[in-house]
Design a protein around this motif. Structure first.
Motif, mmCIF file in Angstrom:
data_model
loop_
_atom_site.group_PDB
_atom_site.id
_atom_site.type_symbol
_atom_site.label_atom_id
_atom_site.label_comp_id
_atom_site.label_asym_id
_atom_site.label_seq_id
_atom_site.Cartn_x
_atom_site.Cartn_y
_atom_site.Cartn_z
ATOM 1 N N UNK A 428 -14.904 -25.139 14.465
ATOM 2 C CA UNK A 428 -16.005 -26.082 14.316
ATOM 3 C C UNK A 428 -17.047 -25.539 13.333
ATOM 4 N N UNK A 429 -17.379 -26.370 12.365
ATOM 5 C CA UNK A 429 -18.490 -26.085 11.451
ATOM 6 C C UNK A 429 -19.598 -27.073 11.815
ATOM 7 N N UNK A 430 -20.565 -26.654 12.646
ATOM 8 C CA UNK A 430 -21.554 -27.612 13.163
ATOM 9 C C UNK A 430 -22.501 -28.142 12.089
ATOM 10 N N UNK A 431 -22.669 -27.401 11.020
ATOM 11 C CA UNK A 431 -23.565 -27.887 9.980
ATOM 12 C C UNK A 431 -22.970 -29.102 9.273
ATOM 13 N N UNK A 432 -21.653 -29.089 9.056
ATOM 14 C CA UNK A 432 -20.994 -30.212 8.372
ATOM 15 C C UNK A 432 -20.302 -31.147 9.365
ATOM 16 N N UNK A 433 -20.386 -30.809 10.671
ATOM 17 C CA UNK A 433 -19.719 -31.600 11.723
ATOM 18 C C UNK A 433 -18.235 -31.769 11.403
ATOM 19 N N UNK A 434 -17.629 -30.672 10.995
ATOM 20 C CA UNK A 434 -16.239 -30.688 10.557
ATOM 21 C C UNK A 434 -15.435 -29.716 11.434
ATOM 22 N N UNK A 435 -14.261 -30.178 11.882
ATOM 23 C CA UNK A 435 -13.375 -29.276 12.620
ATOM 24 C C UNK A 435 -12.081 -29.114 11.836
ATOM 25 N N UNK A 436 -11.589 -27.878 11.791
ATOM 26 C CA UNK A 436 -10.305 -27.570 11.147
ATOM 27 C C UNK A 436 -9.299 -27.260 12.245
ATOM 28 N N UNK A 437 -8.196 -27.982 12.268
ATOM 29 C CA UNK A 437 -7.200 -27.886 13.345
ATOM 30 C C UNK A 437 -5.940 -27.197 12.855
ATOM 31 N N UNK A 438 -5.445 -26.259 13.663
ATOM 32 C CA UNK A 438 -4.142 -25.613 13.420
ATOM 33 C C UNK A 438 -3.374 -25.636 14.734
ATOM 34 N N UNK A 439 -2.104 -26.031 14.681
ATOM 35 C CA UNK A 439 -1.283 -26.115 15.893
ATOM 36 C C UNK A 439 -0.006 -25.290 15.730
ATOM 37 N N UNK A 440 0.322 -24.524 16.769
ATOM 38 C CA UNK A 440 1.571 -23.749 16.799
ATOM 39 C C UNK A 440 2.379 -24.206 18.010
ATOM 40 N N UNK A 441 3.026 -25.360 17.862
ATOM 41 C CA UNK A 441 3.883 -25.884 18.922
ATOM 42 C C UNK A 441 3.153 -26.361 20.146
ATOM 43 N N UNK A 442 1.844 -26.588 20.060
ATOM 44 C CA UNK A 442 1.053 -26.968 21.227
ATOM 45 C C UNK A 442 0.842 -28.477 21.263
ATOM 46 N N UNK A 443 0.635 -29.065 22.455
ATOM 47 C CA UNK A 443 0.345 -30.509 22.517
ATOM 48 C C UNK A 443 -0.858 -30.855 21.645
ATOM 49 N N UNK A 444 -0.737 -31.942 20.895
ATOM 50 C CA UNK A 444 -1.815 -32.343 19.995
ATOM 51 C C UNK A 444 -3.054 -32.728 20.788
ATOM 52 N N UNK A 445 -4.230 -32.418 20.254
ATOM 53 C CA UNK A 445 -5.465 -32.779 20.951
ATOM 54 C C UNK A 445 -5.704 -34.287 20.901
ATOM 55 N N UNK A 446 -6.558 -34.750 21.788
ATOM 56 C CA UNK A 446 -6.942 -36.162 21.813
ATOM 57 C C UNK A 446 -8.375 -36.290 21.303
ATOM 58 N N UNK A 447 -8.603 -37.290 20.476
ATOM 59 C CA UNK A 447 -9.936 -37.587 19.978
ATOM 60 C C UNK A 447 -10.410 -38.893 20.601
#
Length: 557
Positions: A428-447
């Motif tokens: 999480x980059x709170x200044x830009x309200x940006x999240x960078x996601x990386x997944x290694x075989x894990x269930x995808x997050x829900x938005x």
């Protein structure tokens, strides 16, 4: 010239030259060798010389068999049987060995046969012990004293390994005729015999002493006591090597039984002198001692199990505390954002992981992992994931490369165990309200955006990577999402959708999406609490099926 050497019977050690074509053994006075015993037939067996070879046959010359059989190497002679060097011939109590060549006088003096030396020595020892036969009867008052002593010792301690030798010493005082005593337990699930105590009157004999396995197994199998005046001539027990080698005479063997009546061990006492015999009264007395010893052994086993369970409980309690120390002790404080975290192990310790890792420039890494498997092994690997993840994300500014480095750190440890770790991280980059996601075989997050649920399929395809530890030097991709006011992002392990109810039906991803869709305009903590409550209600009355981990982060409205 071939000969018979007497191993057991009158004139033990004597050599009988086989210098006739027919050498008869029996009770008659006209036999070549007379065995003066009522159980021996008049003409019991004969050794024949035919064309230079020697044979043995059972019965008389008219073809009538003996009453109690003739044995060669513990096998009943039913037909004419050839003899070879060192064959052992048994007729009731009489035992001899066939020798294909008699030693010369010089050989006898310089290098006597080993069997003859052993038998000769034991005969002397038996004669010496026989001189005290009149002292063998123990007085009732002394027996009572020893019984009370044994009973008192058994009630004083649960340390059976230290107690059993004392019991054996008392048994030698109770049964003055006994030359050897064995306390033996049977290994659970097998027929392997484990001697707990081996004791002999002469300490020098203990190193080579062994019980009659045949008698011990018989006693274990039927859970009944065994008494014999002379094991070497008892038809209930095939003549074994141990009976012959150790000159076992009178024997009594009683089982050690658990409360359900199953024998788990025995006490065996035996003598090596034919004049020392156990009686039915002795057997009853040994039964009483064995019953007390069995109760003490069972109590000691239950005590050891209770101590072991308590030790395991304390160890698992400590492991639980240690594992929770790896997890965050508090939620992050980031202006404009709220957080929720929940963790429940299926067992005392688990293989799920979540972490909040503060990064340079005000960024925050939120990670969730799931080690394949449950229990202690998974928890140990989870501890390594926790420490290595912090190191990798602090050392590498690019989240995708940090996950690749974490994979290489874990691979040497996961590959030998055939384990892997699914892993997902958002930076999480709170200044830009940006999240960078990386997944290694894990269930995808829900938005959750304004009540609409997005199952990040596009994100999953772009960032799909192998679980950590499966292959070395994996390359991982990342994607970015801009969070709007009121957006909530959920990361969870598969224990959430896989939670089972009483009918073995899973909560499922549809259940997760349903709760998220029904929860509109709420903060991340409220959304997380409602989802966990729904999972718990679904899995009511069932133990956890898998570790459950849920992390929610949300931008405030």
């Amino acid at each position: 010239m071939p000969a018979l050497q007497i191993l057991n019977g009158e004139e033990e050690g004597k050599l009988l030259p086989l210098d006739e074509d027919r050498f008869v053994l029996g009770r008659d006075v006209d036999c070549q060798f007379r065995i003066a015993h009522d159980s021996v037939s008049r003409k019991h067996a004969a050794i024949l010389r035919l064309q230079g070879r020697y044979y043995i046959e059972d019965g008389d010359n008219a073809g009538r068999p003996s009453r109690n059989h003739t044995y060669v190497n513990n096998r009943v002679v039913t037909a004419r049987t050839p003899l070879k060097h060192n064959d052992r011939i048994r007729i009731c109590d009489f035992l001899a060995v066939f020798i294909d060549r008699m030693p010369t006088p010089s050989e006898s003096e310089q290098s006597p046969d080993s069997d003859e030396v052993e038998m000769g020595t034991s005969t002397v020892e038996a004669t010496l012990s026989h001189s005290s036969d009149l002292l063998l009867d123990t007085q009732p008052a002394e027996k009572l004293r020893h019984l009370l002593e044994i009973s008192g010792n058994l009630n004083k301690t649960l340390a059976i390994d230290a107690l059993m030798p004392k019991i054996v010493d008392s048994l030698f005082q109770l049964f003055r005729q006994a030359d050897r005593c064995f306390v033996i337990q049977a290994e659970e699930g097998t027929k392997r015999l484990l001697p707990r105590v081996v004791r002999t009157r002469r300490a020098n004999d203990e190193a080579n002493a062994r019980p009659s396995k045949t008698i011990v197994l018989r006693c274990l199998e039927n859970a009944q006591a065994f008494l014999s005046d002379d094991a070497s001539r008892d038809d209930r027990v095939p003549l074994s090597q141990s009976v012959v080698d150790f000159r076992i005479r009178s024997v009594m063997c009683v089982p050690l039984c658990s409360p359900d009546g199953k024998a788990f061990g025995v006490i065996q006492l035996d003598t090596q002198d034919r004049n020392k015999k156990f009686t039915q009264e002795d057997l009853k007395l040994l039964w009483g001692v064995a019953n007390q010893a069995a109760i003490a052994l069972e109590n000691a086993r239950l005590h050891e199990e209770a101590v072991s369970r308590e030790r395991l409980r304390r160890d698992l309690e400590l492991a639980t505390r240690v594992q929770h120390s790896f997890l965050p002790s508090s939620l992050p404080k980031v202006p404009g954002y709220e957080f929720f975290a929940y963790y429940q192990a299926a067992q005392a310790v688990g293989g799920d992981y979540y972490g909040f890792i503060p990064l340079p420039h005000g960024r925050l890494a939120v990670a969730v992992g799931d080690v394949a498997g449950k229990g202690v092994a998974a928890a140990l690997l989870m501890a390594k994931v926790s420490s290595d993840a912090r190191f990798c994300f602090l050392a590498e500014i690019n989240p995708a490369q940090a996950v690749g480095q974490l994979n290489d750190e874990l691979y040497p440890f996961t590959s030998p165990m055939d384990r892997f770790v699914t892993f997902a991280v958002v930076v999480l980059d709170p200044e830009r309200h940006l999240v960078t996601l990386v997944s290694a075989g894990h269930p995808s997050p829900l938005l959750n955006r304004k009540g609409e649920v997005e199952l990040r399929d596009a994100v999953s395809k772009e960032t799909a990577g192998l679980p950590l530890g499966m292959m070395e030097s994996c390359v991982y991709d990342s994607c970015q999402i801009e969070l709007q006011p009121g957006d909530n992002l959920l990361l969870f392990s598969d224990g959430v959708p896989d939670a089972l109810d009483a009918r073995n039906q899973s909560f499922s991803m549809k259940g997760v999406q349903k709760i998220v869709a029904e929860t509109k305009g709420v903060s991340a903590p409220i959304l997380g609490e409602r989802l966990i409550k729904a999972v718990q209600q679904h899995a009511a009355n069932r133990d956890p099926h898998d570790d459950i981990t849920l992390v929610c982060l949300g931008r405030t409205s």
